[in-house]
Write a protein that holds these residues in place. Structure first.
Motif, PDB file in Angstrom:
ATOM      1  N   THR A 225      -3.713  40.810  19.241  1.00 65.45           N
ATOM      2  CA  THR A 225      -3.758  39.356  19.305  1.00 65.45           C
ATOM      3  C   THR A 225      -4.178  38.809  17.944  1.00 65.45           C
ATOM      4  O   THR A 225      -4.682  39.546  17.086  1.00 65.45           O
ATOM      5  N   LEU A 226      -3.987  37.519  17.746  1.00 56.77           N
ATOM      6  CA  LEU A 226      -4.405  36.898  16.494  1.00 56.77           C
ATOM      7  C   LEU A 226      -5.911  37.043  16.317  1.00 56.77           C
ATOM      8  O   LEU A 226      -6.391  37.299  15.199  1.00 56.77           O
ATOM      9  N   GLU A 227      -6.652  36.887  17.402  1.00 61.17           N
ATOM     10  CA  GLU A 227      -8.105  37.032  17.305  1.00 61.17           C
ATOM     11  C   GLU A 227      -8.488  38.437  16.850  1.00 61.17           C
ATOM     12  O   GLU A 227      -9.397  38.606  16.024  1.00 61.17           O
ATOM     13  N   GLU A 228      -7.826  39.452  17.379  1.00 57.82           N
ATOM     14  CA  GLU A 228      -8.139  40.835  16.988  1.00 57.82           C
ATOM     15  C   GLU A 228      -7.805  41.084  15.514  1.00 57.82           C
ATOM     16  O   GLU A 228      -8.534  41.794  14.829  1.00 57.82           O
ATOM     17  N   CYS A 229      -6.728  40.466  15.046  1.00 60.23           N
ATOM     18  CA  CYS A 229      -6.373  40.633  13.640  1.00 60.23           C
ATOM     19  C   CYS A 229      -7.367  39.925  12.728  1.00 60.23           C
ATOM     20  O   CYS A 229      -7.751  40.442  11.679  1.00 60.23           O
ATOM     21  N   VAL A 230      -7.762  38.721  13.110  1.00 57.58           N
ATOM     22  CA  VAL A 230      -8.656  37.932  12.263  1.00 57.58           C
ATOM     23  C   VAL A 230     -10.059  38.529  12.231  1.00 57.58           C
ATOM     24  O   VAL A 230     -10.685  38.640  11.173  1.00 57.58           O
ATOM     25  N   GLU A 231     -10.546  38.942  13.364  1.00 61.12           N
ATOM     26  CA  GLU A 231     -11.937  39.382  13.471  1.00 61.12           C
ATOM     27  C   GLU A 231     -12.093  40.900  13.317  1.00 61.12           C
ATOM     28  O   GLU A 231     -13.203  41.385  13.081  1.00 61.12           O
ATOM     29  N   GLY A 232     -11.000  41.654  13.438  1.00 65.01           N
ATOM     30  CA  GLY A 232     -11.109  43.105  13.447  1.00 65.01           C
ATOM     31  C   GLY A 232     -11.476  43.610  14.826  1.00 65.01           C
ATOM     32  O   GLY A 232     -12.041  42.864  15.643  1.00 65.01           O
ATOM     33  N   CYS A 233     -11.175  44.857  15.117  1.00 68.18           N
ATOM     34  CA  CYS A 233     -11.453  45.399  16.444  1.00 68.18           C
ATOM     35  C   CYS A 233     -11.346  46.919  16.422  1.00 68.18           C
ATOM     36  O   CYS A 233     -10.955  47.512  15.412  1.00 68.18           O
ATOM     37  N   ASN A 234     -11.714  47.533  17.526  1.00 70.88           N
ATOM     38  CA  ASN A 234     -11.547  48.968  17.729  1.00 70.88           C
ATOM     39  C   ASN A 234     -10.507  49.185  18.815  1.00 70.88           C
ATOM     40  O   ASN A 234     -10.560  48.560  19.880  1.00 70.88           O
ATOM     41  N   LYS A 235      -9.553  50.055  18.550  1.00 67.56           N
ATOM     42  CA  LYS A 235      -8.486  50.329  19.501  1.00 67.56           C
ATOM     43  C   LYS A 235      -8.339  51.836  19.686  1.00 67.56           C
ATOM     44  O   LYS A 235      -8.849  52.632  18.900  1.00 67.56           O
ATOM     45  N   GLU A 236      -7.628  52.215  20.737  1.00 67.85           N
ATOM     46  CA  GLU A 236      -7.299  53.615  20.972  1.00 67.85           C
ATOM     47  C   GLU A 236      -5.788  53.779  21.024  1.00 67.85           C
ATOM     48  O   GLU A 236      -5.078  52.939  21.579  1.00 67.85           O
ATOM     49  N   VAL A 237      -5.316  54.859  20.395  1.00 67.93           N
ATOM     50  CA  VAL A 237      -3.890  55.193  20.441  1.00 67.93           C
ATOM     51  C   VAL A 237      -3.750  56.644  20.882  1.00 67.93           C
ATOM     52  O   VAL A 237      -4.691  57.433  20.789  1.00 67.93           O
ATOM     53  N   ARG A 238      -2.572  56.979  21.358  1.00 65.70           N
ATOM     54  CA  ARG A 238      -2.282  58.367  21.759  1.00 65.70           C
ATOM     55  C   ARG A 238      -1.116  58.881  20.931  1.00 65.70           C
ATOM     56  O   ARG A 238      -0.069  58.240  20.855  1.00 65.70           O
ATOM     57  N   LEU A 239      -1.317  60.027  20.340  1.00 61.60           N
ATOM     58  CA  LEU A 239      -0.263  60.652  19.564  1.00 61.60           C
ATOM     59  C   LEU A 239       0.802  61.221  20.499  1.00 61.60           C
ATOM     60  O   LEU A 239       0.513  61.522  21.660  1.00 61.60           O
ATOM     61  N   PRO A 240       2.017  61.379  20.010  1.00 64.05           N
ATOM     62  CA  PRO A 240       3.069  61.974  20.849  1.00 64.05           C
ATOM     63  C   PRO A 240       2.665  63.356  21.343  1.00 64.05           C
ATOM     64  O   PRO A 240       2.103  64.155  20.606  1.00 64.05           O
ATOM     65  N   ASN A 241       2.958  63.617  22.598  1.00 59.19           N
ATOM     66  CA  ASN A 241       2.709  64.929  23.223  1.00 59.19           C
ATOM     67  C   ASN A 241       1.235  65.290  23.272  1.00 59.19           C
ATOM     68  O   ASN A 241       0.863  66.469  23.249  1.00 59.19           O
ATOM     69  N   THR A 242       0.376  64.285  23.296  1.00 59.43           N
ATOM     70  CA  THR A 242      -1.057  64.543  23.457  1.00 59.43           C
ATOM     71  C   THR A 242      -1.596  63.636  24.557  1.00 59.43           C
ATOM     72  O   THR A 242      -1.007  62.604  24.881  1.00 59.43           O
TER      73      THR A 242
END
Length: 288
Positions: free
Chosen positions: A130-147
């Protein structure tokens, strides 16, 4: 030994310098060399003739004797210092051809090229913010392929559409023990209800009424952190822009801050009270 004139064999004259004689010899020897003409006896004979002529003209003492007496200076075993083709001597010949043909043989004997370790390729993943997450910064989680295990990503404040966060060593594996590639998380900016981001500037509609735009007043304007009262000059037209310095987005890893830019919008009311209708009718008649 060939009785053909040595100077004629090398294509030079009696006044030709030692340097030019050597140059002529190299050219002809390269042309007629047995390694280049393995099944050509004529070329091999030419090579012997060229080499024999050079062995005389390249030696100052022999050349002087040859100039004085011709081939007879070397008959009956006199002044025979060097042998013909296939015998000893021929230092210049070895210098010129030894490296070329020796390197070829050495190259053929070398083992085939062994594969070298290569760093793994990079992985690029997209993440919606979201714009708020871009402006303020945030922590996210991603999953790599096949993991299955999630990977934490720290998104810095001010990041924008298309920019990436690099996570070293989380790409594909390398070969033969080489390090892994990197992971790049690319931002996809979601649409906002009020604001549009362009670079580090924010754009927003400023809604006001026809009377306020006509005679002047104030309008309640949205900012990214709340609301402000913005002064509207008399005679403000639809589409006019107001710029508020330093109220946009602070750039990622920079002190630069964008602006907040309003565009005036004057909506036409669809429902009026009886009194409002009367007043607008009077206004319309007076203006006509």
């Amino acid at each position: 030994m060939s009785k053909r004139d040595c100077y004629e064999v090398l294509g030079v004259t009696k006044t030709t310098s030692e340097k030019e004689i050597k140059k002529a010899y190299k050219k002809l020897a390269m042309k007629y060399h047995p390694d280049r003409n393995p099944d050509n006896p004529v070329a091999q004979e030419k090579f012997r003739e060229v080499k024999a002529a050079y062995e005389i003209l390249n030696d100052p003492e022999k050349r002087e004797q040859y100039d004085d007496f011709g081939h007879s200076a070397f008959e009956n075993g006199q002044a025979r210092g060097r042998g013909g083709f296939g015998q000893g001597g021929g230092g210049d010949f070895n210098d010129m051809f030894g490296d070329m043909f020796g390197q070829r043989q050495q190259h053929q004997q070398q083992p085939r090229h062994q594969p070298q370790p290569e760093k793994g390729s990079d992985i690029i993943l997209q993440i919606e913010l979201t714009l708020e997450e871009c402006v303020e910064g945030c922590n996210k989680e991603v999953r790599l392929p096949n993991t299955t295990n999630p990977l934490a990503v720290v998104v810095p404040a001010g990041i924008n559409q298309g920019q990436r966060v690099r996570i070293a060593g989380q790409g594909n594996p390398g070969t033969l023990g080489a390090p892994r590639g990197d992971l790049f998380v690319e931002v996809v900016l979601l649409e906002h209800d009020f604001f549009t981001r362009k670079g580090n500037d924010l754009y927003c509609d400023l809604v006001t009424s026809f009377p306020v735009a006509s005679v002047g007043g104030t309008a309640k304007a949205s900012t990214f952190t709340g609301h402000i009262n913005l002064k509207i000059p008399a005679g403000t037209q639809v589409g006019r822009k107001f710029r508020i310095k330093g109220r946009g987005v602070k750039a990622m890893n920079s002190d630069q801050v964008g602006d907040l830019i309003y565009t005036v919008v004057i909506p036409t009311p669809t429902e009026l009270t009886e009194r409002q209708h009367e007043l607008l009718t009077e206004l319309a008649e007076s203006m006509n």
